[in-house]
Design an enzyme around this catalytic site. Structure first.
Site, mmCIF file in Angstrom:
data_model
loop_
_atom_site.group_PDB
_atom_site.id
_atom_site.type_symbol
_atom_site.label_atom_id
_atom_site.label_comp_id
_atom_site.label_asym_id
_atom_site.label_seq_id
_atom_site.Cartn_x
_atom_site.Cartn_y
_atom_site.Cartn_z
ATOM 1 N N ILE A 160 -12.519 34.754 35.721
ATOM 2 C CA ILE A 160 -12.480 33.181 35.486
ATOM 3 C C ILE A 160 -12.663 32.499 36.681
ATOM 4 C CG2 ILE A 160 -11.061 31.428 34.597
ATOM 5 C CD1 ILE A 160 -9.643 33.428 32.615
ATOM 6 N N ARG A 240 -1.295 29.597 34.113
ATOM 7 C CA ARG A 240 -0.123 29.685 33.283
ATOM 8 C C ARG A 240 0.672 28.687 34.014
ATOM 9 N NH1 ARG A 240 -2.310 31.670 29.701
ATOM 10 N NH2 ARG A 240 -1.828 34.039 28.912
ATOM 11 N N ASP A 264 -3.664 22.411 31.461
ATOM 12 C CA ASP A 264 -3.928 23.082 29.911
ATOM 13 C C ASP A 264 -2.722 23.918 29.712
ATOM 14 O OD1 ASP A 264 -5.341 23.898 27.466
ATOM 15 O OD2 ASP A 264 -5.715 25.887 28.322
ATOM 16 N N GLU A 269 5.975 25.543 27.416
ATOM 17 C CA GLU A 269 5.025 25.083 26.354
ATOM 18 C C GLU A 269 5.592 26.134 25.039
ATOM 19 O OE1 GLU A 269 1.331 26.321 28.189
ATOM 20 O OE2 GLU A 269 1.368 28.083 26.644
ATOM 21 N N HIS A 288 -3.134 24.346 25.958
ATOM 22 C CA HIS A 288 -3.341 25.603 26.157
ATOM 23 C C HIS A 288 -4.395 26.089 24.966
ATOM 24 C CE1 HIS A 288 -1.418 29.998 27.222
ATOM 25 N NE2 HIS A 288 -3.041 29.866 27.062
ATOM 26 N N ILE A 289 -5.723 25.416 25.305
ATOM 27 C CA ILE A 289 -7.004 25.532 24.645
ATOM 28 C C ILE A 289 -7.916 26.129 25.188
ATOM 29 C CG2 ILE A 289 -6.360 23.969 22.801
ATOM 30 C CD1 ILE A 289 -8.431 22.057 24.073
ATOM 31 N N GLY A 290 -7.595 26.902 26.221
ATOM 32 C CA GLY A 290 -8.776 27.558 27.337
ATOM 33 C C GLY A 290 -9.515 28.345 26.605
ATOM 34 N N SER A 291 -8.874 29.198 25.265
ATOM 35 C CA SER A 291 -9.826 30.445 24.840
ATOM 36 C C SER A 291 -10.250 29.683 23.515
ATOM 37 C CB SER A 291 -9.398 31.518 24.784
ATOM 38 O OG SER A 291 -8.166 31.573 24.119
HETATM 39 C C1 DGY Z 1 -5.291 34.165 27.560
HETATM 40 O O1 DGY Z 1 -6.327 34.704 27.205
HETATM 41 O O2 DGY Z 1 -4.381 34.459 28.239
HETATM 42 C C2 DGY Z 1 -5.139 32.917 26.977
HETATM 43 O O3 DGY Z 1 -4.233 32.032 27.885
HETATM 44 C C3 DGY Z 1 -4.802 32.782 25.655
HETATM 45 O O4 DGY Z 1 -3.350 33.254 25.475
#
Ligand code: DGY
Length: 322
Positions: A160, A240, A264, A269, A288-291
């Site tokens: 990432i 995180r 995010d 949370e 928490h909408i990264g993925s």
């Molecule tokens: C991850 O892939 O760890 C994202 O945070 C979704 O949980």
């Protein structure tokens, strides 16, 4: 009962994921999407070959110890691993599969969204519009921080972090980073390596956190470390929440030491996020909408199911963690 592999799926996934699960496997789905307790998961695991879980289902040693013998793998729809006791799984011979790569692009899209939103004061701009308070254009209206040509420090240069560096270069940003191990010359692609987080921070007018949550990284961004940042720094977190000391960051956002944050992920949370983050105008937040992008979410499921097929065929599984 069929002779297809049996999979317990603990959350309601996308329809495309369910279609494959029900076509290729004997899947038990959680259509009402309630959060299953550990006891419920253990009971429902009877007769299962595999569990497909999310970050919402902690797999601690006590839970893993009680899983039925037949369970061969815990597959998590995440790249984050902090909810699974990997040693306990390994000790029981249960394979753990995750979703690397599939999450890179969508998570980095959110990282760029947060970086841009924090720097260009998107929270304040949206509030002005939505509250019908925008009366006139003025040369001083919501003047933010320039992103183009800026300098971005990245803490955690895994998949990432490296993808973020690539996208940020599209904004002509200079990339600096700290990682446990230095990248190869090719992977650095011109980024400068800092041997410690303490040396990276003073060199990071923009700081992006893309490191995993481990005992070493938890709480690393505390008051002492924030003091090392340049005045008016902008902080982005797509890793995180627990990597940040919330009280310290909130104090810095109030004093202006940190000009803005794009977040995010949060301690506590989803229901116990520090309320100050919701009030501060210089915080740009997402839940928490990264993925959470369509193709990526489907690909995450596919990666796990491809891995399960390989595992059951006795083949090496590229996305196996232990
Ligand atoms: C991850 O892939 O760890 C994202 O945070 C979704 O949980």
């Amino acid at each position: 009962m069929t002779d297809k592999p049996r999979v317990l799926v603990t959350r309601r996934l996308l329809d495309a994921n369910h279609e494959r699960l029900t076509a290729e496997f004997d899947a038990v789905l959680n259509l009402d999407d309630h959060i299953m307790t550990s006891d419920e998961i253990i009971a429902a695991s009877e007769g299962m070959d595999a569990l497909l879980i999310c970050v919402t289902e902690p797999m601690r040693a006590e839970t893993i110890a009680r899983l039925p013998e037949r369970v061969k793998t815990i597959m998590t729809l995440s790249v984050g691993m902090e909810h699974i006791d990997l040693e306990a799984a390994q000790a029981r011979g249960i394979a753990v599969l995750s979703t690397p790569d599939a999450v890179n692009d969508p998570t980095v899209e959110v990282a760029m969204l947060l970086l841009l939103g924090a720097a260009r004061r998107a929270t304040e701009g949206a509030a002005l519009m939505r509250n019908h308070e925008w009366k006139e254009w003025t040369p001083r209206l919501l003047v933010g921080t320039d992103v183009t040509g800026g300098t971005l420090g990245i803490f955690g240069m895994g998949r990432i972090g490296r993808t973020l560096a690539k996208r940020a270069r599209g904004f002509d940003m200079t990339i600096r980073y700290h990682n446990r191990t230095r990248l190869s010359f090719a992977d650095e692609a011109g980024a400068s390596y800092y041997t410690s987080i303490d040396s990276l921070l003073p060199a990071s007018p923009f700081l992006a956190i893309t490191a995993p949550s481990t005992p070493e990284t938890r709480g690393f961004l505390n008051a002492e470390r924030i003091a090392l940042l340049p005045d008016g720094a902008i902080v982005v977190n797509v890793a995180r929440g627990e990597l940040i000391d919330d009280d310290a960051l909130i104090d810095a956002l109030k004093s202006g030491k940190v000009a803005a944050a794009g977040l995010d992920v949060f301690n506590g949370e989803p229901t116990n996020v520090n309320p100050a983050y919701l009030e501060l105008p210089n915080v740009f937040i997402t839940p928490h909408i990264g993925s959470a992008a369509m193709k990526a979410r489907i690909a995450m499921g596919d990666l796990l199911l491809d891995g399960l097929n390989l595992l059951l065929a006795g083949e090496p599984v590229p996305n196996r963690v232990v």
